[in-house]
Design a protein around this motif. Sequence first.
Motif, PDB file in Angstrom:
ATOM      1  N   ALA A 118       0.733  -1.072   0.178  1.00 44.58           N
ATOM      2  CA  ALA A 118       0.182   0.039   0.091  1.00 44.58           C
ATOM      3  C   ALA A 118       0.941   0.953  -0.053  1.00 44.58           C
ATOM      4  O   ALA A 118       0.233   2.260  -0.201  1.00 44.58           O
ATOM      5  CB  ALA A 118      -1.032   0.043   1.187  1.00 44.58           C
ATOM      6  N   GLY A 119       2.118   1.086   0.105  1.00 45.50           N
ATOM      7  CA  GLY A 119       2.903   2.418  -0.028  1.00 45.50           C
ATOM      8  C   GLY A 119       3.765   2.575   1.436  1.00 45.50           C
ATOM      9  O   GLY A 119       4.556   3.506   1.482  1.00 45.50           O
ATOM     10  N   ALA A 120       3.760   1.912   2.312  1.00 42.21           N
ATOM     11  CA  ALA A 120       4.178   2.078   3.608  1.00 42.21           C
ATOM     12  C   ALA A 120       5.763   1.454   3.582  1.00 42.21           C
ATOM     13  O   ALA A 120       6.075   0.676   2.564  1.00 42.21           O
ATOM     14  CB  ALA A 120       3.421   1.251   4.771  1.00 42.21           C
ATOM     15  N   GLU A 121       6.637   2.146   4.580  1.00 41.51           N
ATOM     16  CA  GLU A 121       7.899   1.861   4.531  1.00 41.51           C
ATOM     17  C   GLU A 121       8.314   0.987   5.682  1.00 41.51           C
ATOM     18  O   GLU A 121       8.641   1.840   6.940  1.00 41.51           O
ATOM     19  CB  GLU A 121       8.765   2.768   4.102  1.00 41.51           C
ATOM     20  CG  GLU A 121       8.726   3.462   2.731  1.00 41.51           C
ATOM     21  CD  GLU A 121       8.971   2.580   1.653  1.00 41.51           C
ATOM     22  OE1 GLU A 121       9.556   1.394   1.933  1.00 41.51           O
ATOM     23  OE2 GLU A 121       8.609   2.893   0.448  1.00 41.51           O
ATOM     24  N   PRO A 122       7.971  -0.269   6.124  1.00 39.23           N
ATOM     25  CA  PRO A 122       8.150  -0.669   7.467  1.00 39.23           C
ATOM     26  C   PRO A 122       9.591  -0.797   7.878  1.00 39.23           C
ATOM     27  O   PRO A 122      10.554  -0.598   6.971  1.00 39.23           O
ATOM     28  CB  PRO A 122       7.646  -2.170   7.337  1.00 39.23           C
ATOM     29  CG  PRO A 122       6.746  -2.193   6.001  1.00 39.23           C
ATOM     30  CD  PRO A 122       7.231  -1.253   5.207  1.00 39.23           C
ATOM     31  N   ALA A 123       9.920  -0.523   9.132  1.00 39.65           N
ATOM     32  CA  ALA A 123      11.052  -0.697   9.632  1.00 39.65           C
ATOM     33  C   ALA A 123      11.296  -2.355   9.658  1.00 39.65           C
ATOM     34  O   ALA A 123      11.372  -3.272  10.829  1.00 39.65           O
ATOM     35  CB  ALA A 123      11.113  -0.164  11.068  1.00 39.65           C
ATOM     36  N   TRP A 124      11.689  -2.990   8.598  1.00 33.77           N
ATOM     37  CA  TRP A 124      11.984  -4.247   8.544  1.00 33.77           C
ATOM     38  C   TRP A 124      12.811  -5.162   9.500  1.00 33.77           C
ATOM     39  O   TRP A 124      12.592  -6.237   9.894  1.00 33.77           O
ATOM     40  CB  TRP A 124      12.259  -4.653   6.835  1.00 33.77           C
ATOM     41  CG  TRP A 124      11.249  -4.395   6.063  1.00 33.77           C
ATOM     42  CD1 TRP A 124      11.477  -3.350   4.989  1.00 33.77           C
ATOM     43  CD2 TRP A 124      10.094  -5.025   5.581  1.00 33.77           C
ATOM     44  NE1 TRP A 124      10.459  -3.249   4.443  1.00 33.77           N
ATOM     45  CE2 TRP A 124       9.499  -4.109   4.558  1.00 33.77           C
ATOM     46  CE3 TRP A 124       9.486  -5.907   6.191  1.00 33.77           C
ATOM     47  CZ2 TRP A 124       8.493  -4.616   3.913  1.00 33.77           C
ATOM     48  CZ3 TRP A 124       8.204  -6.422   5.699  1.00 33.77           C
ATOM     49  CH2 TRP A 124       7.715  -5.606   4.479  1.00 33.77           C
ATOM     50  N   ASP A 125      13.868  -4.552   9.784  1.00 35.90           N
ATOM     51  CA  ASP A 125      14.702  -5.122  10.769  1.00 35.90           C
ATOM     52  C   ASP A 125      14.052  -5.994  11.837  1.00 35.90           C
ATOM     53  O   ASP A 125      14.491  -7.100  12.170  1.00 35.90           O
ATOM     54  CB  ASP A 125      15.930  -4.118  11.196  1.00 35.90           C
ATOM     55  CG  ASP A 125      16.930  -3.819  10.081  1.00 35.90           C
ATOM     56  OD1 ASP A 125      16.777  -4.184   9.040  1.00 35.90           O
ATOM     57  OD2 ASP A 125      17.983  -3.170  10.532  1.00 35.90           O
TER      58      ASP A 125
END
Length: 1012
Positions: A838-845
Amino acid sequence: MTPVAVVGMDCVFPGAPDADAFWELLMRGGDAIGALPAARRDGAGFDDAVHGGFLDDIAVFDNDFFSIAPREAAAMDPQQRLLLQCAWRALEDSGRAAATLAGSDTGVFVGVMGSEWAQLHMGDYARVTPQLGAGSSTGMIANRISYHLNLKGPSLAVDTACSSSLVAVHLAVNSLLSGECGTALAAGVNLVLTPALGLVYRQMGLAAPDGRCKPFSADADGIGRSDGAGVVVLRRLEDAIADGQRIYAVIRGTAVNQDGRSNGVTAPSRWSQREVVAAACRRAGIAPEEVRFVEAHGTGTVLGDIIECAALGEVHGVPREQPVGLGSVKGNIGHTEGASGIAGLIKTALALHHRIVPASRFAARENPQLRLAERGLRLLGAPVRLPAGEVVGGVSSFGMGGTNAHAVLATAPRTARTAVRPLSGAPARTQAPVGVFTVSGDTPEALRRNLAAQAELLARRPRGDAAALCWTSNRVKAGLPYRAAFTARDTASLAAALRGAAEDERLRAGIAERVRHAPVVAFLYTGQGAREPGMTAALYEQSPLYRRHLDAADEALRPYTGGSVRELVLAEDPAVHTARRSQPALFAVAHALTATLADLGVVPDAVLGHSIGEYPAAVAAGLLDLDAAARLVASRARHMDGLPAGGGMLSVRAGQDAVAGLLAVEPELALAAVNGPADTVLSGPRDALARASGVLRVRGIDSRELRVGHAFHSPLIAPALPGFRADAEEILGQTPASAPARIPFASTLRGRMLGEEAPDAAYWAEQAAAPVRFADALGALVAETGATCLVEIGPLPQLVQLAGRAGLPSGTRLLHPAPGRGAGAGELAQMLADLYRAGAEPAWDELYEPGHRRAERLAPYAFSTEHRFWQQPAARAAAGGADGAVAAGGAGAAGGALAERTGRREPAAPAAGGSGAVPAPAADAERDPVLAAVVEAVVQVGEYPRERVDAGARFYEDLGFDSVMIMQLKDRIETRLPQAAGITVQQLLPALRSVGTLAEFVQEWITVGAAL
């Protein structure tokens, strides 16, 4: 010297389109020499007998990816185009997306021996354009990379002839060590476009008749020219280790010197070559006898080989048990001139990485004049496996004018990784960890290509956990506008999912979406009816992150509840159904989920809480701190639990109007909640609820009794309110005065956004008994915040089901991180995948345990090959050019720049800076003559296909306009619309948001001018 790590690379050499293919070519002793491609002969003066190492099609370039107009792409030196794509892929290989370095001090250092493109085109003055001028400049080669990737460190091209790219490495290393930049791209590029340098070699007696370099061989007879490009990404070793980057090799020391006044400006100097090697060893802090092998300059000229071997022998020929291995990549791919140093460096780094040195091609017939054995040197007739421990190798590169460079490399250090230990009390993991594998592209077709590329690479891997691969993909494959994401535990199932999406357009359409802007996320906090034994127990077991936050919530509540909420939940104790236990448990779960998502980079833009859910919502909004909220929830639960039994609640699938008459005949009942247009809840004595249920059944209206022990949100709660209000006044009186919410807070007590109002004791007391106006609050939240993603925070999906029936705007996403008792890490990961699409940029770490945060090899970005740009030299152009030619100077100009486009063309979606808006329908221009004139001017300036440009196309992001093109656009608009004359560039600039906004401005200018 402080070590510098080689953390990423990409290359294109003859017979080797990438680093893996290059290594395979070297290991099999391959020969990449062949005839010059026919397309290059036309108009350039080559004869038919030219042989060397050549790339197949240097006209191919994915200009849309970098937001470069077709006209500019056609005018660019193919060396610039090659390096742009190599730089992007090298950064990916380093485990970092190019976008993460935008605006940083990253430096770009490129070795290049001039521009044969300029020789072909800049002499025809009638065809010179600003685009051709910039496109032919040697200095622009590094600047292109810095510009399109928005890198703000040093950016320079280096020309020291054949040593150019290793000198560029030397400068990059020194820039890192001085602190001038934190990351450096060192590169080299060479393309054979004219016969001029080949004629020079021939006249000097240096050209090999068969186009092959035969380094150190008795058959050595000269140089064979070749194409090639390579990029390495460099970082200070300590920084690379700290960031967990894969390290191919470590540069221990570099040195550069000059021959000075030797036997001639083009004659090599044995003494200077000896000294540069020795100097590099000194800077590296190693003794010459530690060097196990040297990737030599090794051009295959008799004099050059003799001098180089003599110099190496004087440095490395110390008494030693084993001779130094000697090789030259030029035996495989030819002499890539300005790129030869980077070719040797990449070969050496790969050899150290794989701990094996490829065989030296042409080693079978060693030149006896070199006296290799007595000098402590030997050619490698077969690959040599390197021993355990640190191994050191060297790389030499010498320029025709006497600038010499040498680098000393070593194997990467073994770095200890922290063992992953489960938190205290956590059960052992019984299944592989789950991750989210991300893939993105600049167009739908690019996404398909890259899904297929990743699937192909993963299918060749042994089956195993996918977590580290997923983590790597999140870092390097996540930033482009068309996105897909897959939850995965193992590589085999992941490869199958990727392949399925690549091959099935309908499936791909269901999982892949185009991002236009970041989503607006609202959290909806579940109410009383969501509790159940064992809620979120699976997530607690599988997610260390959630485990930590539920433990923290439990500790916050324990002093006020007299027991452990966590143990109650995990033990699946039916006591969770009592008000005294359920309300703190729901609060703990909601707060832990909120904190978990915050650590994962998902924070709400607005919040709404249903009944007890307003407490964690208030904490999230900053209206309550955790301790005050825990005390309030515990007090509320205690006072309500003390009420007499006998009350209940009834959920009705009908609107407020439908139950109004029922409430009139059953005065003991109360409207407890209005959840939607056809969702209400009644509350009161159980016998009255039973009668109401019967009436509703006769009317054909569904209803069901809720699992509660009291008639919440009804007058039956009134006896609990005085005591609770007194507690609330004491609790809130001991905390700092409440400030307005940090983020928008939708009150289900008021049925609106709370605004500047801060909830006090009276609010919380009233909130316990008054109706829950969920529908009104949700409508206000969506209307005032524009929420596009609604995430329910609780142990069951209840509010998202209500929201799904509430007539929300089309496209609103309804998500849940823990939708049910068995939901665990997989469901949490799936919600992150949905938000990312949807366009979010999670803090994947934070999704991964520390041991899985390590870089893995992924397939490099698969650029489009459907666009070809080749500007023919003047001689060809004068003969009439080629079909489909697009003129370098604009439509209709003399000469021709061939810009072929094959296959279906997608709208631009520039990866390096733009987001690729899809143009509006072409019919707009047909109805509007001013818009039509502006569109045609844009088409002419950029030489775009007509269907590419429409009102919605943006000048900078989609069309790649710059200041030069804006000047040209102004002139063409005035030519087509004389009544627009007099507009200045400064007046145009604010209107250059899109083609449509520019047309509106021009129309207004013309209208005002006509009125005057």
